[in-house]
Design a protein around this motif. Structure first.
Motif, mmCIF file in Angstrom:
data_model
loop_
_atom_site.group_PDB
_atom_site.id
_atom_site.type_symbol
_atom_site.label_atom_id
_atom_site.label_comp_id
_atom_site.label_asym_id
_atom_site.label_seq_id
_atom_site.Cartn_x
_atom_site.Cartn_y
_atom_site.Cartn_z
ATOM 1 N N GLN A 246 -36.289 -21.924 -10.450
ATOM 2 C CA GLN A 246 -37.659 -22.340 -10.740
ATOM 3 C C GLN A 246 -38.086 -21.924 -12.140
ATOM 4 N N ALA A 247 -37.148 -21.452 -12.954
ATOM 5 C CA ALA A 247 -37.474 -20.990 -14.300
ATOM 6 C C ALA A 247 -37.480 -22.158 -15.282
ATOM 7 N N SER A 248 -38.468 -22.165 -16.183
ATOM 8 C CA SER A 248 -38.508 -23.171 -17.233
ATOM 9 C C SER A 248 -37.518 -22.787 -18.325
ATOM 10 N N ALA A 249 -37.284 -23.700 -19.262
ATOM 11 C CA ALA A 249 -36.365 -23.404 -20.369
ATOM 12 C C ALA A 249 -36.868 -22.226 -21.191
ATOM 13 N N ASP A 250 -38.181 -22.172 -21.423
ATOM 14 C CA ASP A 250 -38.748 -21.049 -22.182
ATOM 15 C C ASP A 250 -38.523 -19.727 -21.448
ATOM 16 N N GLU A 251 -38.698 -19.747 -20.130
ATOM 17 C CA GLU A 251 -38.502 -18.533 -19.344
ATOM 18 C C GLU A 251 -37.036 -18.104 -19.331
ATOM 19 N N LEU A 252 -36.141 -19.081 -19.320
ATOM 20 C CA LEU A 252 -34.720 -18.749 -19.390
ATOM 21 C C LEU A 252 -34.377 -18.090 -20.718
ATOM 22 N N ASP A 253 -34.982 -18.582 -21.807
ATOM 23 C CA ASP A 253 -34.757 -17.961 -23.116
ATOM 24 C C ASP A 253 -35.271 -16.529 -23.125
ATOM 25 N N THR A 254 -36.440 -16.319 -22.523
ATOM 26 C CA THR A 254 -37.024 -14.973 -22.471
ATOM 27 C C THR A 254 -36.135 -14.026 -21.665
ATOM 28 N N LEU A 255 -35.639 -14.484 -20.516
ATOM 29 C CA LEU A 255 -34.771 -13.656 -19.690
ATOM 30 C C LEU A 255 -33.457 -13.378 -20.402
ATOM 31 N N ASP A 256 -32.957 -14.382 -21.105
ATOM 32 C CA ASP A 256 -31.721 -14.227 -21.885
ATOM 33 C C ASP A 256 -31.867 -13.085 -22.882
ATOM 34 N N ARG B 54 -39.136 -29.707 -20.559
ATOM 35 C CA ARG B 54 -39.280 -28.260 -20.492
ATOM 36 C C ARG B 54 -40.255 -27.882 -19.385
ATOM 37 N N ASN B 55 -40.442 -28.812 -18.445
ATOM 38 C CA ASN B 55 -41.307 -28.516 -17.304
ATOM 39 C C ASN B 55 -40.566 -27.671 -16.296
ATOM 40 N N ILE B 56 -41.296 -26.877 -15.531
ATOM 41 C CA ILE B 56 -40.692 -26.060 -14.474
ATOM 42 C C ILE B 56 -40.156 -26.964 -13.383
ATOM 43 N N ILE B 57 -38.928 -26.679 -12.948
ATOM 44 C CA ILE B 57 -38.303 -27.459 -11.890
ATOM 45 C C ILE B 57 -38.709 -26.887 -10.545
ATOM 46 N N SER B 58 -39.126 -27.756 -9.637
ATOM 47 C CA SER B 58 -39.434 -27.323 -8.272
ATOM 48 C C SER B 58 -38.471 -28.004 -7.326
ATOM 49 N N TYR B 59 -37.594 -27.208 -6.719
ATOM 50 C CA TYR B 59 -36.582 -27.750 -5.827
ATOM 51 C C TYR B 59 -37.097 -27.849 -4.407
ATOM 52 N N LYS C 282 -21.606 -13.439 -16.231
ATOM 53 C CA LYS C 282 -21.700 -14.590 -15.339
ATOM 54 C C LYS C 282 -23.117 -15.147 -15.320
ATOM 55 N N LEU C 283 -24.096 -14.249 -15.328
ATOM 56 C CA LEU C 283 -25.481 -14.675 -15.379
ATOM 57 C C LEU C 283 -25.746 -15.456 -16.664
ATOM 58 N N GLN C 284 -25.197 -14.959 -17.779
ATOM 59 C CA GLN C 284 -25.383 -15.629 -19.059
ATOM 60 C C GLN C 284 -24.777 -17.033 -19.038
ATOM 61 N N ASP C 285 -23.589 -17.160 -18.437
ATOM 62 C CA ASP C 285 -22.941 -18.475 -18.356
ATOM 63 C C ASP C 285 -23.808 -19.468 -17.592
ATOM 64 N N LEU C 286 -24.359 -19.011 -16.455
ATOM 65 C CA LEU C 286 -25.193 -19.901 -15.654
ATOM 66 C C LEU C 286 -26.499 -20.246 -16.372
ATOM 67 N N MET C 287 -27.050 -19.277 -17.085
ATOM 68 C CA MET C 287 -28.272 -19.542 -17.839
ATOM 69 C C MET C 287 -28.016 -20.557 -18.944
ATOM 70 N N ASP C 288 -26.887 -20.401 -19.631
ATOM 71 C CA ASP C 288 -26.537 -21.357 -20.690
ATOM 72 C C ASP C 288 -26.394 -22.756 -20.124
ATOM 73 N N GLU C 289 -25.761 -22.831 -18.935
ATOM 74 C CA GLU C 289 -25.577 -24.136 -18.292
ATOM 75 C C GLU C 289 -26.918 -24.742 -17.905
ATOM 76 N N GLU C 290 -27.830 -23.896 -17.393
ATOM 77 C CA GLU C 290 -29.142 -24.411 -17.017
ATOM 78 C C GLU C 290 -29.907 -24.907 -18.236
ATOM 79 N N LYS C 291 -29.806 -24.155 -19.351
ATOM 80 C CA LYS C 291 -30.525 -24.574 -20.543
ATOM 81 C C LYS C 291 -29.977 -25.882 -21.090
ATOM 82 N N ARG C 292 -28.652 -26.082 -20.976
ATOM 83 C CA ARG C 292 -28.067 -27.351 -21.405
ATOM 84 C C ARG C 292 -28.598 -28.489 -20.543
#
Length: 389
Positions: free
Chosen positions: A17-27, A82-87, A64-74
């Motif tokens: 549920q993280a947006s691209a901006d939030e993924l960058d912040t967590l990264d 850049r909207n939040i995804i709601s699954y 591993k977390l970094q790899d998945l985050m990179d994949e999500e950002k791609r």
């Protein structure tokens, strides 16, 4: 980034549920080694995914977390949003199983402090199986390798599908589908409504629905997830699910109903759409993510907001326990594994546990998870009985 925000971002990442901006912040936050212990402690405390969770290589975990985050950002960039995804709840299942990937790929060590005492283990994982009872009382065993076919009914062994009545017969013919302990089954009614039945459940339903009239089925006991075909596709006819204590009226929706024999509470959880729950004390309407709790002792009903995923994950092959007492957890597991559970100390039944567990795991893996989180000290298995210590 303060502590509360960091924990919120980790949770959003793990549930997609993280947006691209939030993924960058967590990264960026994870690049600081001082945050390593915060991350490790949070994941260990809140996500009991597998029994290997004792010690782990934090650098490998972060990698591993970094790899998945990179994949999500791609993925975000490809979609140019850049909207939040709601699954949906179904998508969250794959996310949680993906989360288990963190904990199963040698991130955590597989050491167990003591070896439990297992005299003999006859406990097996549940499977798709059911007994179909026809109008004349004859019974057909359904399950893997047991195909069943008539003019209007077909079963592959994993689900049973009813076709519409082309003759428009006025005769009401009812079938029962009974799910034993250690079983589950998927049913498609003649109107297209889908029902997933949990272990130790029984549903009564007509082979055909009369056009223009109320479509009614009865959850005799147990638990079922209903994805109801809309009334707009059936000349406006409403759909009703009843049992001995309440009636649920729906127009086209998805909900879960749990009414096990011996329980003093009936739980109805609305996933989407709208339902009206009726009892002798009146009617109550539910909104999505709300749950009605009917107390059979005094016929009172409470309505509360709940985490829907925790209530319906069973149908997608996952046990999701959040702040659940061990006694309640073992009741759920005993139905799926067709086993008995004995508590050496009754106080253990009140011990809390958080965990997301794959229903395909053998029982020893699940017990080791609970043990390694210090909820129990040890356990024994004798045939199909578990003793928790």
């Amino acid at each position: 980034m303060n502590h509360n925000i960091s924990m919120d971002l980790i949770t959003k990442f793990l549930t997609h549920q993280a947006s691209a901006d939030e993924l960058d912040t967590l990264d960026e936050w994870l690049r600081d080694d001082e945050n390593e212990k915060l991350f490790n402690d949070y994941v260990q405390t809140n996500y009991a995914i597998d029994y290997q969770m004792r010690q782990f290589d934090a650098n490998k975990l972060k990698s591993k977390l970094q790899d998945l985050m990179d994949e999500e950002k791609r993925t975000f960039r490809i979609k140019k949003t850049r909207n939040i995804i709601s699954y949906s709840a179904a998508a969250v299942v794959s996310v949680l199983l993906c989360t288990s990937y963190f904990f199963k790929d040698s991130i955590f060590s597989k050491t167990i402090e003591t070896k439990p005492r297992i005299i003999s283990n006859n406990i097996v994982v549940g499977s798709d199986k059911a007994t179909l009872t026809l109008e004349d009382g004859s019974q057909i065993v359904l399950g893997k390798g047991n195909a069943y076919e008539t003019q209007n009914v077909h079963s592959s062994g994993e689900k049973i599908v009813y076709r519409e009545d082309s003759s428009n017969s006025e005769k009401e013919v009812y079938n029962f589908l009974t799910i034993p302990r250690g079983g589950q089954f998927h049913l498609v009614l003649s109107d297209g409504t889908e029902v997933w039945l949990n272990s130790e459940s029984q549903l009564k339903y007509p082979v055909y629905f009369k056009k223009g009239k109320t479509r009614e089925v009865e959850l005799v006991y147990g638990e079922g997830y209903f994805a109801v075909s809309p009334s707009t596709e059936h000349e406006g006819s409403k759909f009703v699910v009843s049992n001995q204590s309440q009636e649920i009226e729906v127009l086209g929706t998805e909900f879960n109903m749990k009414a096990y024999k011996g329980d003093i509470n009936i739980y109805t959880t609305l996933v989407e759409g709208k339902v009206v729950v009726s009892t002798t004390n009146g009617k109550r309407e539910l909104l999505p993510s709300q749950q009605a709790n009917l107390n059979l002792n005094d016929n009172s009903m409470d309505i509360a907001s709940v985490n829907v995923y925790n209530e319906i994950s069973w149908k997608d092959g996952v046990f999701s326990f959040r702040r659940k007492p061990l006694g309640e957890i073992m009741t759920v597991l005993s139905r799926w594994y067709d086993m008995d559970v004995v508590f050496e100390n009754p106080d253990l039944e009140k011990a809390g546990f958080n965990g997301v567990l794959d229903k395909d795991q053998n029982i020893e893996d699940i017990l080791n998870t609970i043990k390694n989180f210090k909820v129990i000290k040890d356990y024994e298995i004798i045939n199909k009985t578990i003793l928790l210590k």
